[in-house]
Scaffold this active site. Structure first.
Site, mmCIF file in Angstrom:
data_model
loop_
_atom_site.group_PDB
_atom_site.id
_atom_site.type_symbol
_atom_site.label_atom_id
_atom_site.label_comp_id
_atom_site.label_asym_id
_atom_site.label_seq_id
_atom_site.Cartn_x
_atom_site.Cartn_y
_atom_site.Cartn_z
ATOM 1 N N THR A 121 0.854 -1.190 0.000
ATOM 2 C CA THR A 121 0.000 0.000 0.000
ATOM 3 C C THR A 121 0.892 1.242 0.000
ATOM 4 O O THR A 121 1.617 1.491 0.963
ATOM 5 C CB THR A 121 -0.917 -0.017 1.244
ATOM 6 O OG1 THR A 121 -1.709 -1.201 1.179
ATOM 7 C CG2 THR A 121 -1.815 1.203 1.287
ATOM 8 N N PHE A 249 -19.272 -3.811 7.682
ATOM 9 C CA PHE A 249 -18.508 -2.768 8.377
ATOM 10 C C PHE A 249 -19.401 -1.771 9.103
ATOM 11 O O PHE A 249 -19.073 -0.608 9.254
ATOM 12 C CB PHE A 249 -17.507 -2.079 7.431
ATOM 13 C CG PHE A 249 -16.315 -2.973 7.199
ATOM 14 C CD1 PHE A 249 -16.429 -4.088 6.398
ATOM 15 C CD2 PHE A 249 -15.113 -2.729 7.829
ATOM 16 C CE1 PHE A 249 -15.367 -4.974 6.235
ATOM 17 C CE2 PHE A 249 -14.034 -3.591 7.670
ATOM 18 C CZ PHE A 249 -14.169 -4.716 6.869
ATOM 19 N N CYS A 261 -3.544 -2.015 9.088
ATOM 20 C CA CYS A 261 -3.915 -1.297 7.855
ATOM 21 C C CYS A 261 -4.734 -0.034 8.100
ATOM 22 O O CYS A 261 -4.288 1.061 7.756
ATOM 23 C CB CYS A 261 -4.670 -2.240 6.925
ATOM 24 S SG CYS A 261 -3.721 -3.714 6.540
ATOM 25 N N LYS A 264 -3.060 3.004 10.014
ATOM 26 C CA LYS A 264 -1.914 3.531 9.262
ATOM 27 C C LYS A 264 -2.359 4.146 7.925
ATOM 28 O O LYS A 264 -1.880 5.213 7.537
ATOM 29 C CB LYS A 264 -0.921 2.374 9.039
ATOM 30 C CG LYS A 264 -0.176 2.335 7.724
ATOM 31 C CD LYS A 264 0.771 1.161 7.658
ATOM 32 C CE LYS A 264 0.332 0.039 6.754
ATOM 33 N NZ LYS A 264 0.213 0.313 5.342
ATOM 34 N N LYS A 322 -8.769 -8.218 15.758
ATOM 35 C CA LYS A 322 -10.057 -8.749 15.305
ATOM 36 C C LYS A 322 -9.967 -10.274 15.419
ATOM 37 O O LYS A 322 -8.910 -10.806 15.805
ATOM 38 C CB LYS A 322 -10.352 -8.331 13.864
ATOM 39 C CG LYS A 322 -9.387 -8.912 12.851
ATOM 40 C CD LYS A 322 -9.893 -8.668 11.443
ATOM 41 C CE LYS A 322 -9.068 -9.426 10.439
ATOM 42 N NZ LYS A 322 -9.548 -9.256 9.078
ATOM 43 N N ARG A 329 -1.322 -5.714 16.320
ATOM 44 C CA ARG A 329 -0.890 -4.366 15.948
ATOM 45 C C ARG A 329 -2.082 -3.410 16.008
ATOM 46 O O ARG A 329 -3.140 -3.686 15.464
ATOM 47 C CB ARG A 329 -0.266 -4.365 14.548
ATOM 48 C CG ARG A 329 1.137 -4.948 14.557
ATOM 49 C CD ARG A 329 1.708 -5.034 13.171
ATOM 50 N NE ARG A 329 1.080 -6.087 12.379
ATOM 51 C CZ ARG A 329 1.355 -6.337 11.112
ATOM 52 N NH1 ARG A 329 2.235 -5.585 10.476
ATOM 53 N NH2 ARG A 329 0.766 -7.323 10.470
HETATM 54 C C1 UGA Z 1 -8.396 -4.314 5.928
HETATM 55 C C2 UGA Z 1 -9.356 -4.299 4.731
HETATM 56 O O1 UGA Z 1 -10.628 -4.830 5.121
HETATM 57 C C3 UGA Z 1 -8.792 -5.103 3.560
HETATM 58 O O2 UGA Z 1 -9.667 -4.991 2.439
HETATM 59 C C4 UGA Z 1 -7.421 -4.542 3.197
HETATM 60 O O3 UGA Z 1 -6.833 -5.275 2.131
HETATM 61 C C5 UGA Z 1 -6.519 -4.610 4.416
HETATM 62 O O4 UGA Z 1 -7.112 -3.843 5.497
HETATM 63 C C6 UGA Z 1 -5.180 -4.039 4.026
HETATM 64 O O5 UGA Z 1 -5.114 -2.864 3.686
HETATM 65 O O6 UGA Z 1 -4.212 -4.800 3.943
HETATM 66 P P1 UGA Z 1 -7.827 -6.052 7.874
HETATM 67 O O7 UGA Z 1 -7.027 -4.953 8.475
HETATM 68 O O8 UGA Z 1 -7.242 -7.408 7.768
HETATM 69 O O9 UGA Z 1 -8.310 -5.662 6.388
HETATM 70 O O10 UGA Z 1 -9.125 -6.201 8.793
HETATM 71 P P2 UGA Z 1 -10.677 -5.825 8.687
HETATM 72 O O11 UGA Z 1 -11.449 -7.079 8.641
HETATM 73 O O12 UGA Z 1 -10.959 -4.829 7.661
HETATM 74 O O13 UGA Z 1 -10.896 -5.160 10.135
HETATM 75 C C7 UGA Z 1 -10.223 -3.960 10.501
HETATM 76 C C8 UGA Z 1 -10.706 -3.493 11.861
HETATM 77 O O14 UGA Z 1 -12.043 -3.012 11.795
HETATM 78 C C9 UGA Z 1 -10.719 -4.567 12.952
HETATM 79 O O15 UGA Z 1 -10.260 -4.033 14.155
HETATM 80 C C10 UGA Z 1 -12.184 -4.946 13.053
HETATM 81 O O16 UGA Z 1 -12.519 -5.484 14.309
HETATM 82 C C11 UGA Z 1 -12.832 -3.602 12.811
HETATM 83 N N1 UGA Z 1 -14.243 -3.672 12.368
HETATM 84 C C12 UGA Z 1 -14.552 -4.248 11.194
HETATM 85 C C13 UGA Z 1 -15.230 -3.084 13.147
HETATM 86 O O17 UGA Z 1 -14.968 -2.525 14.221
HETATM 87 N N2 UGA Z 1 -16.511 -3.111 12.704
HETATM 88 C C14 UGA Z 1 -16.860 -3.699 11.536
HETATM 89 O O18 UGA Z 1 -18.067 -3.676 11.196
HETATM 90 C C15 UGA Z 1 -15.857 -4.282 10.756
#
Ligand code: UGA
Length: 454
Positions: A121, A249, A261, A264, A322, A329
């Site tokens: 990224t 989300f 991700c 940052k 999550k 991190r």
């Molecule tokens: C995120 C993106 O979803 C991916 O599409 C992207 O490729 C990735 O970042 C990246 O840039 O590499 P990720 O960080 O693995 O993926 O995790 P997510 O599933 O998106 O969750 C991110 C955070 O949001 C977690 O702390 C999760 O608990 C929180 N979350 C998610 C919520 O608080 N509420 C929601 O409804 C969904």
């Protein structure tokens, strides 16, 4: 196709495995010798279900191998993927040191036409810098093209996400590179977005920032729901049925979004905007709301239990940022633990995957690392749920009542069933909804537990 993937973190390792599994010849490169030795023998450096099996199968059938030598990987491949980390620097911007170091080495080792594809990224304009660095380091007349091909996989669902991506984004100014990318991705059943380099780079940041915005938005709606007597989960269902919005989300959380991700990338996009002399007010609020969520949740705990938590023991379920990952991190859970510890409480913590990583951060001061979720709640005054692991939903409430000393449950993920928890004799405090932990005026009850000398 002959592919070289430089960097064997989440994106690189999963990418290398999936490309190899599709029949390409892939070499994964990483400077870390120990990591390469482990990966080759099937021990994955990241927690991702099913990855070890795909890696081992493809190492065995000869489609996938690993090396610590960038020259070797580059010289034997037609497509070079840059998948190294772009951590946040002190200014909030993405640190491009690793990307530029790889670009330099790629340039030095070009031995024929290749495409150099950035999956890391990276902020708008980075691929143009990559092109420049390669050109400066390559032999005169050496032909290559650069491509921006951001990755959208999520930790914990990485293989599934990469195989079934909902779009492939390819930014390049070269028709030849575009054709090679089309060929590489022809097995993926997803819309193919072809565009310029800068737009591809921006698509990645805009996607993550919009997802983070959805979370901060629903978290603020949750704040309002609590005050106004509505229920954020019901609201999210109702709002999410609108196809233009979607339900994904929109899960409110007391600990905010975390991970390697969103925090940052939102900060980096904000930095890009200030660099462009543009004040991206919305993004600033997204970040601020995300931080405030944790303080607000902490306030719920201290309102219920008092400001001095010394002498109290709090059980914690969930440490990872999550579910389905061992990654802590920027984990909201870790930040909450830091605060709770600061108020003097002892903690008993449990996570199905992130225990070892957490020990490295906190050691054993004021923290007991439990063997399972029931061990974490033995004799505790209160229980906090910080991560949305599916198993925590299955908590046996009768057993929990017997094991706990106190009767307070703080559910920062709205994981438990409110009626079941309340009817089991707990005082339940969750996110974005009134529960029996609130007075009629919408205040948190403060008598639920008597600290010190209960
Ligand atoms: C995120 C993106 O979803 C991916 O599409 C992207 O490729 C990735 O970042 C990246 O840039 O590499 P990720 O960080 O693995 O993926 O995790 P997510 O599933 O998106 O969750 C991110 C955070 O949001 C977690 O702390 C999760 O608990 C929180 N979350 C998610 C919520 O608080 N509420 C929601 O409804 C969904």
């Amino acid at each position: 196709m002959k592919i070289c993937v430089i960097g064997t973190g989440y994106v690189g390792l999963v990418g290398a495995a999936v490309f190899a599994d599709m029949g390409n010849t892939v070499v994964g490169v990483d400077k870390d010798k120990a990591k390469i030795a482990k990966v080759t023998s099937g021990v994955m450096p990241i927690y991702e279900l099913g990855l070890d099996e795909i890696v081992l199968r493809n190492v065995k059938n000869g489609n996938l191998r690993f090396t610590t030598s960038t020259p070797e990987g580059v010289s034997q491949s037609d497509v070079i993927f840059i998948c190294v980390g772009t951590p946040q620097d002190d200014t909030g911007a993405a640190d491009l040191t690793a990307v530029m170091a790889v670009a330099k080495e790629v340039g030095q080792n070009l031995n024929g036409y290749k495409i150099v594809v950035t999956k890391s990224t990276v902020p708008v304009g980075t691929n143009e810098r990559v092109e420049q660095v390669i050109k400066e380091n390559a032999q005169a007349g050496m032909d290559f093209d650069v491509v921006s091909n951001p990755e959208f996989l999520r930790e914990g669902a990485a293989i599934e996400d990469m195989r079934n991506t909902n779009r492939t984004v390819v930014g390049t100014k070269s028709a030849r590179a575009l054709n090679m990318m089309r060929e590489l991705y022809k097995g993926f059943n997803a819309p193919f977005v072809e565009c310029d380099l800068r737009s591809a780079e921006m698509i990645k940041y805009a996607s993550n920032a919009l997802l983070a915005t959805k979370i901060s938005f629903i978290n603020e709606i949750g704040q309002l729901c609590e005050r106004a007597g509505a229920n954020v989960q019901v609201v999210a269902e109702g709002v999410g049925l609108d196809k233009r919005i979607g339900r994904a989300f929109l899960n409110a959380t007391g600990v905010g979004y975390g991970g390697s991700c969103f925090p940052k990338d939102v900060a980096a996009l904000y930095k890009t905007s200030t660099d462009q002399a543009y004040d991206f007010k919305l993004l600033r609020s997204v970040m601020e709301v995300n931080e405030l969520q944790k303080f607000n949740f902490m306030k719920k705990i201290t309102k219920a239990m008092g400001e001095n938590l010394s002498g109290c023991t709090i059980g914690v379920l969930g440490l990872a940022f999550k579910n389905d990952t061992d990654d802590i991190r920027e984990s909201g859970a870790i930040k909450m633990i830091r605060m709770i510890r600061g108020y003097g409480a002892e903690l008993r913590v449990y996570d199905p995957a992130a225990m070892e990583n957490t020990k490295k951060v906190f050691g054993h001061d004021q923290i007991y690392y439990a063997n399972d979720m029931y061990d974490a709640i033995k004799d505790v005054d209160a229980l906090c749920i910080f991560t949305e692991w599916g198993n925590f939903k299955l908590l046996d409430l009768t057993k929990t009542k017997q094991l706990m000393k106190g009767n307070l449950i703080f559910d920062a993920r709205n994981l438990l069933d409110q009626k079941a928890v309340e009817s089991s004799g707990f005082v339940y405090i969750a996110v974005g909804k009134r529960t029996n932990g609130y007075t009629e005026d919408g205040d948190i009850v403060s008598t639920a537990i008597l600290k010190n000398g209960r």
